[in-house]
Each structure stands twice: as structure tokens, then as C-alpha cells.
Scaffold this motif. Structure first.
Motif, PDB file in Angstrom:
ATOM      1  N   UNK A  54      10.323 -24.366  64.818  1.00 35.67           N
ATOM      2  CA  UNK A  54      10.412 -25.834  64.760  1.00 35.67           C
ATOM      3  C   UNK A  54       9.534 -26.433  65.842  1.00 35.67           C
ATOM      4  N   UNK A  55       9.676 -25.944  67.083  1.00 39.74           N
ATOM      5  CA  UNK A  55       8.839 -26.405  68.193  1.00 39.74           C
ATOM      6  C   UNK A  55       7.799 -25.324  68.461  1.00 39.74           C
ATOM      7  N   UNK A  56       6.526 -25.709  68.511  1.00 40.80           N
ATOM      8  CA  UNK A  56       5.477 -24.696  68.626  1.00 40.80           C
ATOM      9  C   UNK A  56       5.484 -23.935  69.946  1.00 40.80           C
ATOM     10  N   UNK A  57       6.321 -24.353  70.911  1.00 40.20           N
ATOM     11  CA  UNK A  57       6.447 -23.583  72.158  1.00 40.20           C
ATOM     12  C   UNK A  57       7.621 -22.599  72.084  1.00 40.20           C
ATOM     13  N   UNK A  58       8.198 -22.435  70.890  1.00 40.79           N
ATOM     14  CA  UNK A  58       9.304 -21.502  70.607  1.00 40.79           C
ATOM     15  C   UNK A  58      10.649 -21.919  71.193  1.00 40.79           C
ATOM     16  N   UNK A  59      10.762 -23.139  71.715  1.00 42.63           N
ATOM     17  CA  UNK A  59      12.039 -23.540  72.293  1.00 42.63           C
ATOM     18  C   UNK A  59      13.115 -23.728  71.226  1.00 42.63           C
ATOM     19  N   UNK A  60      12.726 -24.036  69.984  1.00 41.39           N
ATOM     20  CA  UNK A  60      13.687 -24.120  68.884  1.00 41.39           C
ATOM     21  C   UNK A  60      13.087 -23.421  67.667  1.00 41.39           C
ATOM     22  N   UNK A  61      13.831 -22.423  67.181  1.00 37.41           N
ATOM     23  CA  UNK A  61      13.412 -21.650  66.018  1.00 37.41           C
ATOM     24  C   UNK A  61      14.619 -21.425  65.110  1.00 37.41           C
ATOM     25  N   UNK A  62      14.346 -20.987  63.904  1.00 37.44           N
ATOM     26  CA  UNK A  62      15.391 -20.646  62.931  1.00 37.44           C
ATOM     27  C   UNK A  62      15.053 -19.312  62.290  1.00 37.44           C
ATOM     28  N   UNK A  63      16.077 -18.606  61.812  1.00 35.19           N
ATOM     29  CA  UNK A  63      15.792 -17.449  60.975  1.00 35.19           C
ATOM     30  C   UNK A  63      15.843 -17.904  59.521  1.00 35.19           C
ATOM     31  N   UNK A  64      15.554 -16.995  58.605  1.00 34.26           N
ATOM     32  CA  UNK A  64      15.474 -17.371  57.194  1.00 34.26           C
ATOM     33  C   UNK A  64      16.830 -17.765  56.615  1.00 34.26           C
ATOM     34  N   UNK A  65      17.923 -17.432  57.313  1.00 33.66           N
ATOM     35  CA  UNK A  65      19.263 -17.821  56.866  1.00 33.66           C
ATOM     36  C   UNK A  65      19.676 -19.179  57.425  1.00 33.66           C
ATOM     37  N   UNK A  66      18.832 -19.770  58.270  1.00 32.44           N
ATOM     38  CA  UNK A  66      19.117 -21.089  58.826  1.00 32.44           C
ATOM     39  C   UNK A  66      19.787 -21.077  60.187  1.00 32.44           C
TER      40      UNK A  66
END
Length: 114
Positions: free
Chosen positions: A82-94
Motif C-alpha cells: 500500500x505504501x511504497x516504503x513498505x510501512x503498510x502491506x497486505x497479503x493476498x488474503x487481506x
């Protein structure tokens, strides 16, 4: 996006290229050893906050790698950035994964070791 706002998906056309966080400052100057300690504590406890261990492992590997390798790790693991600095990410399950800046880069007030 309005009321139909949704989490980004792997199929989004504009897959984000990751980058290091913008320069940041720790609340007080810390040494490289202190930074390593708080990083280890975060990674040791992160899987307890939810999500899948293999995604946490991939995020740690990406956080500790050079950007080109980090991008490959993220892509292979299927992490949705979500944030290109990796501070917020999700897996494929959400499941959401939040990373503090201190695991992604060094603060500008890092005390250089002698």
C-alpha cells in the motif's frame, strides 16, 4: 475512490515500486547496536500481531535487502504494497502488515559506532 474504496490488489496496473522511507529521526539518538536490538524485538513479536509467518519472514528479508532484491522478494511472496516504503502491506488474503520505519532504514540521528 469514495465509498467503494478497497485494499489494493496484486492485479492493480500500477504495482508500486518500493523505496526506502524518507529520512526520519528516532526520539533520541541511538547506536547501531540499540537499533539492532529494537529491530530484533519487533521481528520476534510481529507474527503475534496476526498475519502469516511466511509473509513476516518475507517482509523481514525485504527490509534487510537492497531495493532490487527487496522488490523481488515482495513480488515472489505476493505481498501487496500500500505504501511504497513498505510501512503498510497486505497479503493476498487481506491481512494487514504494518512495519515501523526503524526496521526499514536507519534514523538520521544514529550514533556511529567507534
Amino acid at each position: 475512490m469514495g465509498s467503494n474504496e478497497s485494499k489494493p490488489t496484486k492485479d492493480d496496473e500500477n504495482v508500486k515500486k518500493i523505496r526506502k522511507p524518507k529520512p526520519w529521526k528516532h526520539c533520541e539518538p541511538i547506536t547501531r547496536a540499540q537499533l539492532a536490538k529494537i529491530r530484533d524485538e519487533f521481528w520476534d513479536t510481529a507474527p503475534c500481531n496476526g498475519g502469516r509467518k511466511e509473509i513476516w519472514d518475507a517482509l523481514r528479508a525485504a527490509a534487510e535487502a537492497e531495493l532490487i532484491l527487496a522488490q523481488a522478494i515482495i513480488d515472489i511472496a505476493g505481498v501487496i504494497v500500500q505504501n511504497d516504503d513498505l510501512t503498510i502491506c497486505y497479503d493476498e488474503r487481506g491481512a494487514k502488515y504494518e512495519l515501523p520505519k526503524y526496521v526499514l532504514s536507519e534514523p538520521i540521528n544514529l550514533i556511529k559506532d567507534n
